[in-house]
Enzyme design. Structure first.
Site, mmCIF file in Angstrom:
data_model
loop_
_atom_site.group_PDB
_atom_site.id
_atom_site.type_symbol
_atom_site.label_atom_id
_atom_site.label_comp_id
_atom_site.label_asym_id
_atom_site.label_seq_id
_atom_site.Cartn_x
_atom_site.Cartn_y
_atom_site.Cartn_z
ATOM 1 N N HIS A 259 51.465 51.099 61.795
ATOM 2 C CA HIS A 259 50.455 51.993 61.228
ATOM 3 C C HIS A 259 49.176 51.183 60.961
ATOM 4 O O HIS A 259 49.253 50.000 60.623
ATOM 5 C CB HIS A 259 50.983 52.597 59.923
ATOM 6 C CG HIS A 259 50.083 53.658 59.380
ATOM 7 N ND1 HIS A 259 48.978 53.356 58.627
ATOM 8 C CD2 HIS A 259 50.113 54.999 59.508
ATOM 9 C CE1 HIS A 259 48.364 54.488 58.309
ATOM 10 N NE2 HIS A 259 49.022 55.497 58.829
ATOM 11 N N GLU B 187 47.283 50.997 58.546
ATOM 12 C CA GLU B 187 47.239 50.362 57.220
ATOM 13 C C GLU B 187 48.074 49.085 57.206
ATOM 14 O O GLU B 187 47.749 48.131 56.494
ATOM 15 C CB GLU B 187 47.699 51.358 56.145
ATOM 16 C CG GLU B 187 46.630 52.422 55.906
ATOM 17 C CD GLU B 187 47.148 53.760 55.419
ATOM 18 O OE1 GLU B 187 48.314 53.850 54.991
ATOM 19 O OE2 GLU B 187 46.379 54.751 55.491
ATOM 20 N N GLU C 283 46.125 57.496 66.233
ATOM 21 C CA GLU C 283 45.532 57.702 64.918
ATOM 22 C C GLU C 283 44.194 56.975 64.835
ATOM 23 O O GLU C 283 44.154 55.786 64.500
ATOM 24 C CB GLU C 283 46.461 57.167 63.828
ATOM 25 C CG GLU C 283 47.794 57.890 63.756
ATOM 26 C CD GLU C 283 48.347 57.860 62.333
ATOM 27 O OE1 GLU C 283 48.546 58.944 61.776
ATOM 28 O OE2 GLU C 283 48.541 56.772 61.787
ATOM 29 N N GLY D 98 42.761 59.629 56.214
ATOM 30 C CA GLY D 98 42.453 59.723 54.796
ATOM 31 C C GLY D 98 40.989 59.998 54.497
ATOM 32 O O GLY D 98 40.550 59.887 53.360
ATOM 33 N N ASN E 290 54.007 61.185 56.645
ATOM 34 C CA ASN E 290 54.002 59.792 56.197
ATOM 35 C C ASN E 290 53.503 59.795 54.756
ATOM 36 O O ASN E 290 52.320 60.000 54.508
ATOM 37 C CB ASN E 290 53.071 58.975 57.105
ATOM 38 C CG ASN E 290 52.782 57.588 56.556
ATOM 39 O OD1 ASN E 290 53.491 57.099 55.670
ATOM 40 N ND2 ASN E 290 51.749 56.942 57.077
ATOM 41 N N LYS F 79 53.296 57.377 52.696
ATOM 42 C CA LYS F 79 52.655 56.129 52.241
ATOM 43 C C LYS F 79 53.266 55.714 50.897
ATOM 44 O O LYS F 79 54.455 55.925 50.695
ATOM 45 C CB LYS F 79 51.133 56.303 52.181
ATOM 46 C CG LYS F 79 50.611 56.906 53.495
ATOM 47 C CD LYS F 79 49.136 56.850 53.658
ATOM 48 C CE LYS F 79 48.775 57.470 55.011
ATOM 49 N NZ LYS F 79 47.384 57.351 55.358
ATOM 50 N N SER G 251 43.838 63.049 59.057
ATOM 51 C CA SER G 251 43.298 64.240 58.390
ATOM 52 C C SER G 251 43.787 65.560 58.987
ATOM 53 O O SER G 251 43.039 66.531 59.040
ATOM 54 C CB SER G 251 41.766 64.188 58.356
ATOM 55 O OG SER G 251 41.328 63.079 57.580
#
Ligand code: PGA
Length: 249
Positions: A95, A97, A167, A173, A9, A11, A213
Site C-alpha cells: 500500500h 502508505e 491507487e 484520503g 482497508n 488502516k 476516495s
C-alpha cells in the site's frame, strides 16, 4: 467476466469491540450480495473478532501487511501463515502508505507477494503515482516501473494468484477521486503491461481494483468502466452503511 472485488482497508482504525459492532450492522446489509467478493482488512488485533463475526457469511477478511519469513526473531511482524491461521484469505501488499512511511520497496513487496502466495493468501498488490508524478505526466512510467520491479519476477502461475490495485496517491484520503476515465486509462495501461509480460489471457483474467476516495456516490461511475474490476476503499469502509452501499453499488 471478471468477478468484482469490493475491499475495505480500515488502516489504523477500530478496536475489536468496534469490529464486532461494525459486522453486526454490515453483515445483514450485504447478505444478498452475490455479485462480488466482499473483503474487509482490519488491523491485525481485530482479525480474531472479524473472523468470528464473518464465519459462515459471504464476507472474507484480509491483513493489511505481512512479513515474508514464516516465523523467527522479527519483532513486531506477522507472517502469511499466521494470517491464514486466523482466517484471512487476502492480504494487502505495498500500500502506498507502507511505501511512504515504512520503507516498502518493490523488492520487499516481491518477497511479500511470494510469501502470501505460498501460504495460499490472495495478495492485493498496490501501485500508483504521486501527485507530482501525475501532474508531470509520469503515471505510465511509474506504474511500469512498479510492475517491472515486482510482478516482473513472478511466474505466470504466481501471477494468476494476485490481484492488482491501482491507487493514485493523490486520490487517497483526499476526497479527490480519479475520474472514471483517468482510472480506466491507467487500468488499460496496466493490462497492456501484463499482456506484454505474460499473454492476452493473463491480461484479460487479471482483476484490477481502483482505490482512492471511493464513496457511495462515485462508485457506480467507476464500476461502469469495463476496465475497473472493483474497489479498494479506505475512509468509506469504516462506516457499515456507507461500505454496504458501495458493495451494493
Ligand atoms: P481512501 O483510501 O478510500 O480513504 O482514499 C483508499 C486506500 O488507501 O486504500
Amino acid at each position: 467476466m471478471r468477478r468484482p472485488i469490493m475491499a475495505g482497508n480500515w488502516k489504523m482504525y477500530k478496536t475489536p469491540a468496534q469490529t464486532t459492532a461494525f459486522f453486526e450492522t454490515f453483515q445483514p446489509l450485504v447478505a444478498n450480495a452475490t455479485h462480488a467478493d466482499i473483503v474487509i482488512c482490519p488491523p491485525f488485533v481485530d482479525l480474531p473478532a472479524a473472523a468470528e463475526a464473518t464465519r459462515g457469511t459471504n464476507i472474507e477478511i484480509g491483513g493489511q501487511n505481512l512479513y515474508w519469513a514464516a516465523e523467527g526473531a522479527y519483532t513486531g511482524e506477522v507472517s502469511a501463515g499466521m494470517l491464514r491461521d486466523v482466517g484471512c484469505k487476502w492480504v494487502i501488499v505495498a500500500h502506498s502508505e507502507r511505501r511512504e512511511h515504512f520503507g516498502e520497496t518493490d523488492e520487499t513487496a516481491l518477497k511479500k507477494l511470494c510469501a502470501a502466495l505460498e501460504a495460499g493468501l490472495t495478495p492485493i498488490f498496490c501501485i500508483g503515482e504521486k501527485l507530482h508524478e501525475h501532474e508531470s505526466n509520469q503515471t505510465h512510467e511509474v506504474l511500469g516501473r512498479q510492475l517491472r520491479g515486482c510482478v516482473g519476477y513472478l511466474s505466470p502461475e504466481q501471477f494468476r494468484g494476485i490481484v492488482i490495485a491501482y491507487e493514485p496517491v493523490w486520490a487517497i484520503g483526499t476526497g479527490k477521486v480519479a475520474t472514471p476515465q483517468i482510472a480506466s486509462a491507467a487500468h488499460s495501461f496496466i493490462r497492456n503491461c501484463i499482456r506484454r509480460q505474460f499473454d492476452a489471457d493473463a491480461a484479460e483474467a487479471c482483476r484490477i481494483l481502483y482505490g482512492g476516495s471511493v464513496k457511495p456516490d462515485n462508485v457506480a461511475g467507476l464500476m461502469a468502466e469495463e476496465q475497473i474490476d472493483g474497489a479498494l476503499v479506505g475512509g468509506a469502509s469504516l462506516d457499515p452503511v456507507s461500505f454496504a452501499s458501495i458493495v451494493n453499488f
